[in-house]
Write a protein that holds these residues in place. Structure first.
Motif, mmCIF file in Angstrom:
data_model
loop_
_atom_site.group_PDB
_atom_site.id
_atom_site.type_symbol
_atom_site.label_atom_id
_atom_site.label_comp_id
_atom_site.label_asym_id
_atom_site.label_seq_id
_atom_site.Cartn_x
_atom_site.Cartn_y
_atom_site.Cartn_z
ATOM 1 N N ALA A 71 23.944 54.625 53.197
ATOM 2 C CA ALA A 71 25.322 54.311 52.818
ATOM 3 C C ALA A 71 25.350 54.110 51.310
ATOM 4 C CB ALA A 71 25.780 53.051 53.527
ATOM 5 N N CYS A 72 26.548 54.176 50.718
ATOM 6 C CA CYS A 72 26.688 53.924 49.270
ATOM 7 C C CYS A 72 26.036 52.585 48.930
ATOM 8 C CB CYS A 72 28.151 53.859 48.872
ATOM 9 S SG CYS A 72 29.134 55.250 49.391
ATOM 10 N N GLY A 73 26.328 51.600 49.797
ATOM 11 C CA GLY A 73 25.861 50.245 49.557
ATOM 12 C C GLY A 73 24.344 50.090 49.609
ATOM 13 N N ARG A 80 31.442 45.233 44.353
ATOM 14 C CA ARG A 80 32.207 44.318 43.499
ATOM 15 C C ARG A 80 31.428 43.982 42.222
ATOM 16 N NH1 ARG A 80 33.473 40.080 48.123
ATOM 17 N NH2 ARG A 80 31.387 40.841 48.616
ATOM 18 N N VAL A 81 30.082 44.116 42.305
ATOM 19 C CA VAL A 81 29.242 43.885 41.131
ATOM 20 C C VAL A 81 28.869 45.221 40.486
ATOM 21 C CG1 VAL A 81 27.095 42.863 40.315
ATOM 22 C CG2 VAL A 81 28.317 41.823 42.244
ATOM 23 N N SER A 82 28.305 46.130 41.307
ATOM 24 C CA SER A 82 27.734 47.351 40.740
ATOM 25 C C SER A 82 28.777 48.329 40.225
ATOM 26 C CB SER A 82 26.854 48.041 41.789
ATOM 27 O OG SER A 82 27.632 48.433 42.903
ATOM 28 N N MET A 83 29.982 48.307 40.781
ATOM 29 C CA MET A 83 30.990 49.285 40.388
ATOM 30 C C MET A 83 31.995 48.723 39.374
ATOM 31 S SD MET A 83 30.324 52.168 41.748
ATOM 32 C CE MET A 83 28.545 51.976 41.864
ATOM 33 N N GLN A 137 37.511 48.078 41.583
ATOM 34 C CA GLN A 137 36.568 47.095 41.018
ATOM 35 C C GLN A 137 36.738 46.964 39.508
ATOM 36 O OE1 GLN A 137 35.337 45.529 43.483
ATOM 37 N NE2 GLN A 137 35.881 47.163 44.923
ATOM 38 N N SER A 138 37.421 47.924 38.882
ATOM 39 C CA SER A 138 37.631 47.878 37.427
ATOM 40 C C SER A 138 39.047 47.457 37.075
ATOM 41 C CB SER A 138 37.371 49.256 36.819
ATOM 42 O OG SER A 138 36.101 49.728 37.176
ATOM 43 N N ARG A 139 39.793 47.014 38.072
ATOM 44 C CA ARG A 139 41.180 46.645 37.808
ATOM 45 C C ARG A 139 41.236 45.569 36.727
ATOM 46 N NH1 ARG A 139 45.370 45.599 42.675
ATOM 47 N NH2 ARG A 139 44.036 43.817 43.118
ATOM 48 N N GLY A 140 42.117 45.798 35.749
ATOM 49 C CA GLY A 140 42.275 44.840 34.660
ATOM 50 C C GLY A 140 41.344 45.078 33.486
ATOM 51 N N MET A 141 40.414 46.018 33.633
ATOM 52 C CA MET A 141 39.468 46.287 32.542
ATOM 53 C C MET A 141 39.987 47.432 31.672
ATOM 54 S SD MET A 141 35.908 45.860 34.607
ATOM 55 C CE MET A 141 34.875 45.799 33.160
ATOM 56 N N PRO A 142 39.702 47.395 30.367
ATOM 57 C CA PRO A 142 40.213 48.450 29.479
ATOM 58 C C PRO A 142 39.462 49.775 29.649
ATOM 59 C CG PRO A 142 38.937 46.850 28.228
ATOM 60 C CD PRO A 142 38.997 46.333 29.641
ATOM 61 N N ILE A 143 40.194 50.873 29.569
ATOM 62 C CA ILE A 143 39.614 52.212 29.661
ATOM 63 C C ILE A 143 38.735 52.460 28.434
ATOM 64 C CG2 ILE A 143 40.195 54.680 29.633
ATOM 65 C CD1 ILE A 143 42.764 53.875 31.222
ATOM 66 N N GLU A 144 37.533 53.003 28.684
ATOM 67 C CA GLU A 144 36.577 53.164 27.591
ATOM 68 C C GLU A 144 36.220 54.614 27.297
ATOM 69 O OE1 GLU A 144 33.108 50.882 28.460
ATOM 70 O OE2 GLU A 144 34.261 49.076 28.885
ATOM 71 N N VAL A 145 36.869 55.557 27.982
ATOM 72 C CA VAL A 145 36.516 56.966 27.796
ATOM 73 C C VAL A 145 36.840 57.393 26.361
ATOM 74 C CG1 VAL A 145 37.012 59.323 28.577
ATOM 75 C CG2 VAL A 145 36.948 57.447 30.225
ATOM 76 N N GLY A 146 35.975 58.219 25.786
ATOM 77 C CA GLY A 146 36.297 58.781 24.470
ATOM 78 C C GLY A 146 35.317 58.420 23.375
#
Lengths: 257, 106
Positions: A71-73, A80-83, A137-146
């Motif tokens: 499984a992914c897990g 919640r931690v790894s992703m 799991q990244s909700r609220g975090m700033p996008i870092e692409v670029g």
């Protein structure tokens, strides 16, 4: 004098090059264009239908798949931690493949390489659910692409595509989403096209959908031939859009009209 | 893998009016659509929703094809005692799902 003149011309050129790009301070999520009802729907996790996919994704995360019986897990343990923060960095450049990979693509690569399972179809319930669960799991975090120089040429290609007029209506994405985002089209607000909440629940779709689905719908709207799911053009466009939205907070799963 | 989202306050004072929100995962296929080859896509909807409190029915709704996918049903009730809300969704193709939530009344 000549030197000063050069600087003046350079500055003017730089000015025109960026004339249509939205300044950082004016960048707005599609959320801010919505009415209070749709906002309330997104804000409450028990009324946000996107959470149904997140719940499914949580189940799938723990379910064994493929001939490897993993499984992914089993590799990534607690999502919640790894992703956390992962979705904010996608699409990312894959060194082995020598091309950018988006979140859906990464999940399918993981399936084929590590789970020995067949890839999930684009827009299938399973792929949307897993993508939504990972991205949430990244909700609220700033996008870092670029920031990745390896990704830069693909972001540039995406930008080229974004500003290229095409289709029977001869429109580029930029004609609406850079130049006219403060106006309306048939009574509905034209947004800036910031991909902050994908996969998201669109009331029109009555379902969760990926950024690629949204892009294909827009391309069909300008009466051009839409690129296939997973095509390099769509991934490049995703990479450009995410880099264009860098610093903005992820909202997955967002709700949009 | 149908899933439900239930929002019931875990605590309330006796006599309080509380809001109950339920969201059920379902495609709600109307039965009026056709495939590209002209065949009717068979109807597949939730037809009935019931809420019971400590075994007694307190809310029921019949659902029809015009109701959107993933029906979101919300209603109010007055609480008089601690207990358990049981929710049931029944529909076409043998669809049957349940969920429950408890409340403590002080």
């Amino acid at each position: 004098m000549k030197f000063v003149g050069c600087i003046a011309i350079l500055a003017a050129l730089a000015g025109t090059a960026l004339a249509t790009e939205i300044p950082q301070a004016d960048r707005r999520s599609g959320y801010s264009f919505m009415g209070p009802d749709s906002r309330a729907m997104q804000d409450d996790d028990t009324s946000n239908p996107g959470m149904l996919w997140v719940l499914d994704g949580e189940t799938l995360w723990k379910r064994k798949a493929g001939t490897a019986g993993k499984a992914c897990g089993d590799c990534h343990s607690d999502a919640r931690v790894s992703m956390k923060g992962v979705a904010a960095r996608y699409p990312t450049f894959d060194k082995a493949l020598g091309k950018p990979v988006d979140l859906e693509g990464r999940i399918n690569l993981c399936r084929s390489n590590h789970q020995q399972a067949p890839p999930l179809a684009y827009e299938s319930r399973e792929l949307l659910a897993l993508t939504a669960y990972v991205a949430q799991q990244s909700r609220g975090m700033p996008i870092e692409v670029g920031n990745d120089p390896d990704l830069a040429p693909f972001v540039a290609k995406g930008h080229e595509l974004f500003t290229r007029r095409q289709g029977q209506l001869n429109l580029a994405c930029a004609n609406c989403h850079d130049d006219n985002w403060d106006r309306k089209l048939a009574g509905a607000p034209i947004t800036q096209g910031q991909p902050t909440g994908y996969p998201l629940y669109r009331l029109e779709w009555q379902s969760l959908g990926s950024l690629q689905r949204r892009l294909r719908a827009c391309i069909t709207g300008i009466r051009a031939q839409a690129y296939e799911y997973g095509s390099p053009e769509l991934v490049e466009l995703e990479a450009y859009l995410m880099s264009r939205a860098r610093g903005m907070k992820l909202e997955t799963p967002a709700v949009r009209p | 893998m149908p899933s439900a989202l239930i929002n019931v306050p875990s605590k309330a004072k006796r006599g309080d009016v509380i809001e109950i929100k339920t969201l059920m995962s379902h495609i709600m296929e109307t039965g009026y659509r056709h495939t590209a080859s002209g065949e009717v896509v068979p109807r597949d909807i939730i037809t009935s929703f019931t809420c019971r409190f400590n075994g007694a029915e307190i809310f029921r709704a019949d659902l029809y094809p015009a109701i959107a996918a993933n029906p979101f049903l919300t209603f109010f009730t007055t609480v008089t005692e601690s207990g358990k809300f049981e929710f049931e969704w029944v529909g076409d193709k043998g669809f049957s799902e349940t969920a429950s939530a408890s409340i403590t009344v002080e």
